[in-house]
Enzyme design. Structure first.
Site, PDB file in Angstrom:
ATOM      1  CB  SER A  30       3.016  -3.580   9.715  1.00  0.00           C
ATOM      2  OG  SER A  30       2.532  -2.322  10.106  1.00  0.00           O
ATOM      3  CG  PHE A  31       2.473  -7.694   8.547  1.00  0.00           C
ATOM      4  CD1 PHE A  31       1.170  -7.271   8.718  1.00  0.00           C
ATOM      5  CD2 PHE A  31       3.201  -8.057   9.658  1.00  0.00           C
ATOM      6  CE1 PHE A  31       0.595  -7.228   9.974  1.00  0.00           C
ATOM      7  CE2 PHE A  31       2.647  -8.014  10.912  1.00  0.00           C
ATOM      8  CZ  PHE A  31       1.335  -7.588  11.083  1.00  0.00           C
TER       9      PHE A  31
ATOM     10  CB  VAL B 149       3.323  -2.681  -2.483  1.00  0.00           C
ATOM     11  CG1 VAL B 149       2.507  -2.869  -3.757  1.00  0.00           C
ATOM     12  CG2 VAL B 149       2.527  -3.155  -1.279  1.00  0.00           C
TER      13      VAL B 149
ATOM     14  CE  LYS C 272       0.644  -6.558   2.321  1.00  0.00           C
ATOM     15  NZ  LYS C 272      -0.669  -6.381   3.019  1.00  0.00           N
TER      16      LYS C 272
ATOM     17  CG  ASP D 219      -4.773  -1.164   8.974  1.00  0.00           C
ATOM     18  OD1 ASP D 219      -4.853  -0.158   9.701  1.00  0.00           O
ATOM     19  OD2 ASP D 219      -3.721  -1.531   8.443  1.00  0.00           O
TER      20      ASP D 219
END
Length: 1021
Positions: free
Chosen positions: A714-715, A718, A733, A842
């Site tokens: 989502s953000f 990698v 990342k 998560d």
């Protein structure tokens, strides 16, 4: 004739009488239908408070709690069971309450789908289901409820698209679906909802363009479409809806566009304007001040320019946020708009940081409302003194003005701000003394005065600030000794930075009180005396910087207690004695600087000393030995007459023999146990603490090429990288900072990972916070590279194509058991073994990575939450935010109803992950609909039908065990036990889930039983 009339009247009244009897019978039948429907509704509900105990035959069902009936027909017209901690599913029999006008089940724990039978309720007007855990889609036949006025399902777990049929509900005034997982577009048919007053669809995953048809909703007062993935332009017709009071379009990737110049005129009733991170350019229209009802203005995180207009007419303004823009031009008049805000008697939040504002903070800020809680002017070009009128803001909680050109003294009246929690004035030109009145701020959580020209002593009154966690006075001209009251503040837990001053005297023994401190920096001062042995009590220390002082004496042996130490710099002092061996035993120590002291003797060769690039011992002329890279002379040990005495020979021979025996036994033990199962990867540890730049990362990943892309989330994305100088592989990342929440995710991941270390957690090597070649902000985290990818890739391989003829691979039963134990151990550590519990939030297969030995490592802490009260978020500057929900299918049901983050939420995710590992089915599989989910799917099959649901990859292995005889039964029993743990951990209610510590013990027992079964038959695993 008379007889004929008599007979006619008789027949008429008889007919009426019998018809009335028939109607009564029908009414009685309807009543019974309602009663049975309510009992069916109750049968699916868990009622911990016993509020439905009255639902029995002792009283009429119209008197049951929450039930309202019509007086005429005694039919149920309202069912109101709000906030009663009810759980379970909504019975389809609800559709039999044909007279129902209102259904209110707010703030409970109802799950599964909204039954489509609700579409039979043609009289229904109000459907309230917010703050539950409902899943599935919005029933399309809801459109049959032609009298529906309000549909409210905020904060659930609904998914799928909004049915276009909803656009036929002509009486609908409220459609609220915010805080779900809905996708697709807003149907253009919504333009037909001529009575609609409120459309709340924020915090979902809607995409496409906002339909132009919404501009036809002339009665619309509230429009919430924030934090979705809408693209395109904002329809101009939206700005002409003159009845609008609330407009939230924030957090969407629109094309750049500007606010219309007549905004305040076309929307005269506007109260809340939420347009943060909406790709806005241009200026703030002066007409906005005409909207005299404004209470909230959120325009932060855009590219707005020019001067800020005055808001003298906005008397009710409560929140004004314009940070992270390009407003102002550095001129003296940039802050003139502040004078108009003194009329806002309810102002609570004023945020204007990260702009181009110049000028001075006017004295009139002391005339702001005393309701003001947050004031931020950081990173501008503001000059002049801090106004003394600041003392009037008695309810101020946060005052930030770092990164400006403020000068003069810090006013002593700042001590009047008794509610202040964060004070930051760093990177200014302040001078004079730190006022002792700062000790009156007993609620302080963070104080930063770094990089100024402050002089004099550190006030000992700071010892009164018992809630202080961050203290930064670095890069000033402070002198005198460090007060024991300050260095002994046990609340300090994040960092204490007194570096680059002129402090003298000893480091007080009270430093040992800092048992939770993470960073201690007293470098570049004139401190003397010995390093206090009490420093060894600060067991949470990871970074110690004491270089550039006058410390003397040996390194205290108590520092061996600092098992989590990562960096130690005590260079440029007068320290002496031998370098202690225990420094080489600190397994997390990555950087050690002992240079320019008076150390003597042998340099150790273990741990951090193996790599001269991470250890510096230069400037110590009497050292010898060590690795060749140190270029030190060899050590010559002289003995009497050049020979060892007989006693020493016997002692050395005996010790050598014992050592050999220990080595043999250790080697044999390691041979019998799983290689490297519980040991850190020593080869990898050799390459820790890489000091990398954007250039290095770009080069190592070939410019972040697609060929090196190994994952996306989502953000961010990698990539795999290879460092030229060492050939070491790593994973980086890279955060997509334009995505809403990415910066917060970067901060959360750094905050979580810097305080934790465990063999089953992904290890962060370093952080890169810089700018790229275009001058844009760049943030990245560098991790260990996991050669075997993610658990997701092993469980759900992409189908083989002609272009990719890859041999199918899968995890065998033992490997899956091992990974479940690895993940459970990681959670047990996070929940119970950290100084402050950490919730991952998560957990899912894509966030479990596998190394060369197929050992599981939990990663991606972007949503992690630290449960310590002291580290919870302080009051935010905006009124809406994305709640922590994790990923659809793995997020705990209670999160959908707004419940606080808890360790029980991770247990739910772990249970779902475990079930997925052994069934091979994702929780979002297409078969899971109409009330069926992965939890229920497995629970219904256990224990007898276990083989029907198990992952097909495991069936062949199980058949081999079956053919092997007695071991087969034990293997099946182990597998059933694993699935039962997954079911127990993913229970609907949090208090029914297993404790993770018990789960670890149970899993280990299952593994032992499985390994025992292997003794009956040898097969290839």
């Amino acid at each position: 004739m008379q007889l004929g009339y008599f007979w006619s009247f008789f027949c008429f009244y008889a007919t009426v009488f019998f018809l009335s009897l028939g109607l009564t019978d029908c009414a009685l039948g309807g009543n019974e239908t309602d009663r049975l429907a309510l009992l069916e509704f109750k049968a699916r509900i868990t009622d911990p408070l016993g509020v439905m105990s009255s639902w029995n035959d002792s009283i009429n069902f119209c008197l049951w709690q929450g039930v309202t009936c019509s007086h005429r027909h005694q039919r149920v017209t309202s069912l109101n069971l709000m906030s009663l901690q009810l759980a379970g599913s909504i019975s389809p029999h609800i559709g039999n309450l044909s007279f129902l006008r209102e259904l209110s089940l707010d703030n409970n724990s109802f799950s599964q789908e909204i039954p489509p039978e609700i579409g039979r309720l043609s009289r229904l007007q109000y459907l309230y289901l917010p703050n539950n855990s409902l899943s599935g889609g919005i029933p399309s036949n809801l459109s049959r409820c032609s009298n529906l006025i309000k549909f409210h399902v905020l904060n659930n777990q609904l998914f799928g698209e909004i049915p276009m049929e909803i656009g036929s509900l002509s009486k609908l005034t409220l459609f609220a679906v915010s805080g779900n997982n809905l996708t697709g577009a807003i149907p253009a048919s919504f333009g037909n909802l001529s009575s609609l007053e409120s459309l709340a669809a924020g915090e979902n995953y809607f995409s496409g363009s906002i339909p132009n048809a919404l501009g036809k909703l002339t009665t619309l007062r509230k429009l919430f479409l924030h934090i979705n993935t809408f693209s395109g332009t904002i329809p101009p017709s939206i700005y002409n809806l003159s009845s609008l009071t609330d407009l939230y379009l924030a957090g969407n990737p629109f094309y750049p566009g500007s606010l219309p110049s007549n905004l305040g005129i076309s929307l005269p009733h506007l109260r809340h304007l939420g347009m943060f991170q909406a790709q806005l350019i241009g200026s703030i229209p002066p007409s906005l001040s005409n909207a005299s009802n404004l209470e909230v203005i959120q325009l932060q995180l855009n590219s707005l320019t020019g001067q800020v207009p005055t808001f003298g007419n906005s008397l009710g303004l409560q929140l004004f946020s314009i940070e992270y823009n390009f407003l102002g031009n550095g001129g003296a008049s940039d802050l003139n708009f502040l004078s108009s805000l003194t009329n806002a008697t309810n102002l609570r939040v004023l945020v204007a940081g990260d702009n181009n504002f110049g000028g001075m903070l006017p004295e009139l800020i002391g005339n702001f409302s005393t309701t003001l809680e947050i004031m931020r002017f950081n990173d501008n070009h503001i000059v002049g003194n801090i106004p003394a009128g600041l003392q009037n803001l008695i309810n101020l909680i946060v005052f930030l003005a770092p990164g400006n050109h403020l000068s003069g003294n810090i006013p002593t009246v700042i001590g009047e701000l008794k509610n202040l929690q964060i004070l930051s004035l760093s990177f200014n030109e302040l001078s004079g003394h730190i006022p002792s009145s700062v000790g009156n701020l007993t609620n302080l959580y963070e104080v930063s005065l770094a990089s100024n020209n402050l002089q004099g002593d550190i006030p000992s009154s700071l010892g009164n600030c018992q809630n202080l966690q961050k203290l930064d006075f670095s890069y000033n001209n402070l002198s005198g000794s460090i007060p024991a009251q300050v260095i002994g503040l046990s609340s300090l837990s994040i960092y204490l930075d007194l570096s680059h001053n002129r402090l003298s005297g000893v480091l007080p023994l009270q430093v040992g009180n800092l048992k939770n401190l993470n960073v201690l920096n007293v470098s570049k001062n004139m401190l003397s005396g010995e390093i206090p042995s009490t420093l060894g009590s600060c067991v949470m220390l990871e970074f110690i910087f004491m270089q550039g002082n006058l410390f003397q004496g040996p390194i205290p042996s108590s520092l061996s207690s600092l098992r989590g130490l990562q960096e130690l710099d005590i260079s440029n002092n007068n320290l002496s004695g031998e370098i202690p061996e225990f420094l080489g035993d600190l397994i997390y120590l990555q950087v050690l600087n002992l240079s320019y002291n008076n150390f003597e003797g042998v340099v150790p060769v273990g741990g951090v000393f193996k790599n001269a690039s991470r250890t510096s011992v230069i400037g110590n002329s009497r050292l010898c030995g060590g690795t060749p890279e140190f270029h030190l002379p060899g050590c010559n040990f002289k003995h009497s007459k050049g020979k060892l005495s007989l006693t020493w020979k016997i002692v050395i021979s005996t010790l050598s023999g014992l050592l050999c025996l220990i080595l043999v036994l250790s080697s044999y033990f390691l041979f019998l146990t799983r290689k490297k199962r519980n040991e850190p990867a020593s080869d990898f540890a050799e390459n820790l603490h890489l000091m990398v730049s954007y250039h290095s990362l770009s080069k190592a990943t070939d410019g972040f090429s697609l060929a090196n892309l190994i994952g996306a989330g989502s953000f961010g994305s990698v990539y795999k990288g290879i460092l030229d100088q060492s050939g070491m592989a790593f994973a980086v990342k890279v955060f997509t900072l334009v995505r809403h929440g990415a910066s917060r995710s970067f901060t959360a991941e750094c905050e979580a990972l810097r305080n934790i270390r465990h063999r089953n957690l992904i290890k962060i090597l370093t952080v890169c916070s810089s700018v790229d070649y275009q001058g844009n902000d760049f943030k990245a985290l560098v991790y260990e590279f996991m050669a075997n990818g993610s658990l997701e890739e092993w469980l759900h391989q992409k189908p083989t194509t002609e272009e990719t003829q890859e041999t199918p691979r899968s995890l065998n039963l033992l490997q899956r058991i091992n990974v479940t134990i690895d993940v459970a151990c990681a959670l047990d550590y996070l929940h119970h073994q950290c100084e402050t519990p950490i919730v991952h939030c998560d957990l899912k297969p894509s966030n479990v990575l596998l190394d060369n030995d197929m050992t599981g490592h939990v990663g991606d802490f972007g949503l992690a939450r630290i449960l310590s009260e002291a580290t919870q978020d302080l009051p935010a500057s905006r009124t809406s935010s994305v709640g922590v929900r994790g990923t659809v299918g793995y997020a705990a049901p209670e999160y959908g109803m707004g419940s606080e983050v808890s360790t029980a939420g991770d247990l739910y995710s772990y249970g779902i992950l475990l079930l997925e590992m052994f069934t091979g089915k994702k929780p979002t599989n297409d078969i899971f609909k109409e009330g069926l989910n992965l939890h229920n799917f497995v629970r219904a099959a256990l224990p007898d039908r276990m083989l029907e649901i198990v992952d097909p990859f495991l069936l062949q292995e199980i058949v081999q065990w079956e053919n092997g005889g007695a071991g087969g039964c034990r293997v099946q029993k182990s597998l059933v036990s694993m699935l039962e743990i997954g079911v127990a951990c993913s229970a609907e209610l949090p208090h029914e889930r297993r404790n993770i510590s018990n789960v670890v013990a149970e899993l280990q027992s299952i593994k032992n039983e499985f390994l025992g079964a292997r003794g009956h038959r040898t097969i290839t695993l």
